[in-house]
Design a protein around this motif. Structure first.
Motif: not given
Length: 129
Positions: A61, A63, A65
């Motif tokens: 992803t 981000t 994570d």
């Protein structure tokens, strides 16, 4: 209305269904333990030590994570379902065999000597009449 509900609730099928649901709920932890602790470890051992419950695909992803698709847990659930279905099939099969009355055999034909004796008896009765 109360008497109708009582009649409905006490019907054989409803009671059988209730018993089945209760037994099924009690049976679920047994099947889970069987699959997770007895069936899956040898399968994982044969497949080079793979622990199915930890199998997952991680999607990156923005981000940082990862999003996990835990297909190993899905495989465990499929095995649980198959073991449960097999166990219920075998249980129903045994119960059906216990409930079925044995087919009645046709009586064996009487021996020829008995047929001859009947004919003699009938002839004697007809002679006296």
């Amino acid at each position: 209305m109360v008497s109708e509900f009582k009649e409905f609730a006490m019907r054989g099928n409803v009671v059988d269904l209730a018993v089945g649901v209760i037994i099924g709920a009690a049976f679920a932890p047994i099947v889970s333990t069987l699959v997770e602790n007895i069936i899956m470890p040898p399968i994982g051992y044969v497949l080079a030590g793979i622990d199915f419950s930890s199998l997952a695909i991680v999607l990156p992803t923005p981000t940082g994570d990862g999003v996990e698709i835990k297909y190993g847990l899905f495989l465990n659930a499929v095995f649980k379902f198959l073991v449960t279905a097999l166990a219920i099939f075998l249980l129903v099969r045994v119960l059906n065999k216990l409930q079925k009355p044995a087919p009645a055999e046709a009586p064996a034909p009487p021996p020829p000597s008995e047929i001859y004796l009947r004919e003699i008896r009938d002839a004697l009765v007809n002679r006296q009449a």
